[in-house]
Design a protein around this motif. Structure first.
Motif, PDB file in Angstrom:
ATOM      1  N   TRP A 255       7.968  -0.427   3.644  1.00 28.28           N
ATOM      2  CA  TRP A 255       6.533  -0.657   3.533  1.00 28.28           C
ATOM      3  C   TRP A 255       6.094  -1.781   4.459  1.00 28.28           C
ATOM      4  CZ3 TRP A 255       7.160  -2.112  -2.296  1.00 28.28           C
ATOM      5  CH2 TRP A 255       7.446  -3.470  -2.443  1.00 28.28           C
ATOM      6  N   SER A 256       4.789  -1.830   4.704  1.00 29.01           N
ATOM      7  CA  SER A 256       4.202  -2.891   5.501  1.00 29.01           C
ATOM      8  C   SER A 256       3.310  -3.728   4.600  1.00 29.01           C
ATOM      9  CB  SER A 256       3.337  -2.292   6.618  1.00 29.01           C
ATOM     10  OG  SER A 256       4.088  -1.444   7.431  1.00 29.01           O
TER      11      SER A 256
ATOM     12  N   VAL B   1      -6.602   0.189   9.111  1.00 31.00           N
ATOM     13  CA  VAL B   1      -5.774  -0.341  10.201  1.00 31.00           C
ATOM     14  C   VAL B   1      -6.232   0.260  11.526  1.00 31.00           C
ATOM     15  CG1 VAL B   1      -3.443  -0.369  11.193  1.00 31.00           C
ATOM     16  CG2 VAL B   1      -3.768  -0.836   8.747  1.00 31.00           C
ATOM     17  N   ASP B   2      -6.430   1.575  11.538  1.00 22.71           N
ATOM     18  CA  ASP B   2      -6.870   2.251  12.774  1.00 22.71           C
ATOM     19  C   ASP B   2      -8.208   1.701  13.262  1.00 22.71           C
ATOM     20  OD1 ASP B   2      -4.636   3.790  12.623  1.00 22.71           O
ATOM     21  OD2 ASP B   2      -5.636   5.562  11.793  1.00 22.71           O
TER      22      ASP B   2
ATOM     23  N   TYR C 198      -3.386   5.038   0.176  1.00 24.96           N
ATOM     24  CA  TYR C 198      -2.534   5.036   1.368  1.00 24.96           C
ATOM     25  C   TYR C 198      -3.327   5.465   2.606  1.00 24.96           C
ATOM     26  CZ  TYR C 198       1.848   4.591  -1.340  1.00 24.96           C
ATOM     27  OH  TYR C 198       2.879   4.147  -2.133  1.00 24.96           O
ATOM     28  N   SER C 199      -4.049   6.567   2.474  1.00 30.73           N
ATOM     29  CA  SER C 199      -4.764   7.071   3.655  1.00 30.73           C
ATOM     30  C   SER C 199      -5.903   6.138   4.056  1.00 30.73           C
ATOM     31  CB  SER C 199      -5.266   8.502   3.428  1.00 30.73           C
ATOM     32  OG  SER C 199      -5.944   8.599   2.214  1.00 30.73           O
ATOM     33  N   ASP C 200      -6.570   5.522   3.066  1.00 31.67           N
ATOM     34  CA  ASP C 200      -7.642   4.584   3.426  1.00 31.67           C
ATOM     35  C   ASP C 200      -7.093   3.316   4.071  1.00 31.67           C
ATOM     36  OD1 ASP C 200      -9.637   6.266   2.658  1.00 31.67           O
ATOM     37  OD2 ASP C 200     -10.093   5.276   0.758  1.00 31.67           O
TER      38      ASP C 200
ATOM     39  N   TYR D 112      -0.389  -5.475   4.434  1.00 33.35           N
ATOM     40  CA  TYR D 112      -1.693  -5.273   5.062  1.00 33.35           C
ATOM     41  C   TYR D 112      -2.411  -6.614   5.035  1.00 33.35           C
ATOM     42  CZ  TYR D 112      -0.486  -0.401   4.761  1.00 33.35           C
ATOM     43  OH  TYR D 112       0.161   0.798   4.910  1.00 33.35           O
TER      44      TYR D 112
ATOM     45  N   ARG E 295      -1.409  -4.281  10.151  1.00 28.80           N
ATOM     46  CA  ARG E 295      -0.202  -3.833   9.466  1.00 28.80           C
ATOM     47  C   ARG E 295       0.960  -4.696   9.948  1.00 28.80           C
ATOM     48  NH1 ARG E 295      -0.032   1.454  10.827  1.00 28.80           N
ATOM     49  NH2 ARG E 295      -0.844   2.319   8.904  1.00 28.80           N
TER      50      ARG E 295
ATOM     51  N   ASP F  79      -4.479   3.223   5.957  1.00 28.10           N
ATOM     52  CA  ASP F  79      -4.182   3.649   7.335  1.00 28.10           C
ATOM     53  C   ASP F  79      -5.447   3.638   8.189  1.00 28.10           C
ATOM     54  OD1 ASP F  79      -1.541   4.008   6.757  1.00 28.10           O
ATOM     55  OD2 ASP F  79      -1.667   6.185   6.503  1.00 28.10           O
ATOM     56  N   ARG F  80      -6.536   4.155   7.608  1.00 25.71           N
ATOM     57  CA  ARG F  80      -7.796   4.216   8.361  1.00 25.71           C
ATOM     58  C   ARG F  80      -8.325   2.813   8.671  1.00 25.71           C
ATOM     59  NH1 ARG F  80      -9.681   8.191   4.747  1.00 25.71           N
ATOM     60  NH2 ARG F  80      -8.740  10.097   5.482  1.00 25.71           N
TER      61      ARG F  80
ATOM     62  N   ARG G 239       6.132   8.955   1.388  1.00 23.10           N
ATOM     63  CA  ARG G 239       5.686   7.557   1.503  1.00 23.10           C
ATOM     64  C   ARG G 239       5.743   6.859   0.139  1.00 23.10           C
ATOM     65  NH1 ARG G 239       0.403   5.753   4.858  1.00 23.10           N
ATOM     66  NH2 ARG G 239       0.426   3.541   4.343  1.00 23.10           N
TER      67      ARG G 239
END
Lengths: 149, 244
Positions: A81-82, A66-67, A59-61, A84, A73, A63-64, B206
């Motif tokens: 949920w989205s 996407v950033d 999940y966190s990766d 990717y 997203r 997000d990264r 989440r």
């Protein structure tokens, strides 16, 4: 290759041009962790969760990525949920990662990941979960979804 | 106002809420995010709805009370909670607002060895939670009750804690998505199990949302057969592939 590289390569592979939901990312990278001949440190660590194997780091990766502009997203109507979705930047980075995999003699692992991407992109959720639960029952112990007989 | 929800299942209690706090008069309302589910003292989980300062006064007194333990008789605990709320309502600074506050308080009863939850209302009433309980803005309570009624074929008492979490989450988010005035923001949840209470952190929420989405997606597949898979997309596929 780091584990985040495998995640990005998974997204860059052909098979799902409109992108994938988080469940398919989780299951795809889980199958990679179980099947591929790659260093353990380059694999995500999974725990048995409500929907089978889950790694919070994915999940966190995501997000990264996407950033950093390496994934898009996309909101899914009616869902929290989205999806990717890969972009030109994803494909460009994917080509670079394939070259790196070759340099590190990890092409077999890269091919395994490709086959997994094709598989999880073809399956519905019920079939995907059934397959994972059948092959790895130790990761189904906390699932809230009862398996069919 | 707020929406707060409690559900008692086979092996625990779940408390949940929205996260929006609304201030100001009609037409000039401001909304901001606030925490509404927390552990006010060891062994107890609480969700509040209504005036925030009144709720904070209650929580502060509850956290300092020295004779409340989850191992005590539930009627003693209920009496103490009522007494604390009555004490808060005597405060002249909250006069007028203390009529509109309610709480859901849950704990694992040491004496009964089972989960217990109490719906505490400012007027002095208190109701033990059987399976579901709701508090907060009236239309939200009605919507949440309706959301539960659409799943009346599921007996909460038969569910595991994890399954009940998903059901509670679905009720809360379906109500929030219905855009009831005074309810909004992210869902907050906490659980009480035999090992004690726990507030569910945002990162774990989440995963729960994804589980709820997956549940809904599986319902669709059950009705319609397998739905279109990602590989069936007609979008040109410019993805990469490894050398053969």
């Amino acid at each position: 290759m780091k584990r985040r590289d495998w995640l990005l390569l998974f997204a860059a592979y052909e098979g799902a041009p409109d992108g994938l939901d988080p469940i398919r990312f989780q299951k795809g990278l889980f199958l990679f962790a179980k099947r591929a001949r790659a260093p353990e440190r380059s694999k995500y660590v999974f725990k048995p969760y409500d929907y089978g194997p889950m790694s919070a780091s994915i999940y966190s990766d995501l997000d990264r990525l996407v950033d950093e502009g390496l994934l898009e997203r996309i909101s899914v109507p009616g869902k929290q949920w989205s999806r990717y979705k890969p972009s030109k930047a994803t494909f460009r980075e994917g080509q670079r990662l394939l070259k790196r995999a070759e340099d590190e003699k990890l092409l077999d692992a890269a091919r395994e990941l490709f086959e997994i991407k094709k598989d999880v992109s073809k399956m519905g959720f019920n079939e995907l979960l059934e397959r994972v639960y059948a092959d790895y029952p130790e990761f189904a112990v906390n699932s809230i979804f009862r398996r069919s007989a | 106002m707020t929406l707060i929800v409690a559900v008692r299942c086979r092996d625990g209690v779940i408390l949940g809420s929205d996260s929006q706090e609304t201030r100001g008069e009609s037409g000039r309302r401001l909304a901001r995010s606030t925490r509404k589910v927390y552990e006010p003292r060891p062994g107890f989980l609480l969700a509040w709805a209504g005036a925030q300062d009144v709720a904070q006064g209650f929580v502060l007194r509850l956290s300092r009370a020295d004779d409340i333990s989850p191992d005590a008789d539930r009627l003693h605990i209920k009496g103490r909670l009522h007494a604390i709320l009555a004490d808060v309502r005597k405060d002249p600074s909250v006069e007028g607002r203390s009529d509109n506050v309610e709480f859901l308080v849950a704990w694992w009863s040491g004496q009964e060895n089972k989960p217990v939850a109490l719906h505490l209302l400012s007027g002095g009433a208190g109701e033990w939670v059987g399976d579901w309980a709701f508090g907060g803005v009236r239309l939200g309570v009605e919507r949440a009750s309706f959301a539960v009624s659409t799943m009346r074929y599921i007996d909460p008492g038969a569910l595991t804690l994890e399954q009940a979490k998903i059901m509670a989450l679905k009720v809360l988010r379906d109500t929030i998505e219905a855009s009831v005035e005074g309810i909004g923001g992210r869902v907050q949840m906490g659980v009480v199990r035999e090992s004690g209470p726990e507030v569910i952190e945002e990162a774990d929420m989440r995963g729960l949302h994804d589980t709820a989405d997956l549940w809904e997606a599986q319902c669709v597949e059950l009705l319609l057969g397998s739905t279109a898979s990602p590989s069936a997309s007609e979008t040109p596929d410019r993805g990469v592939r490894p050398p053969v």
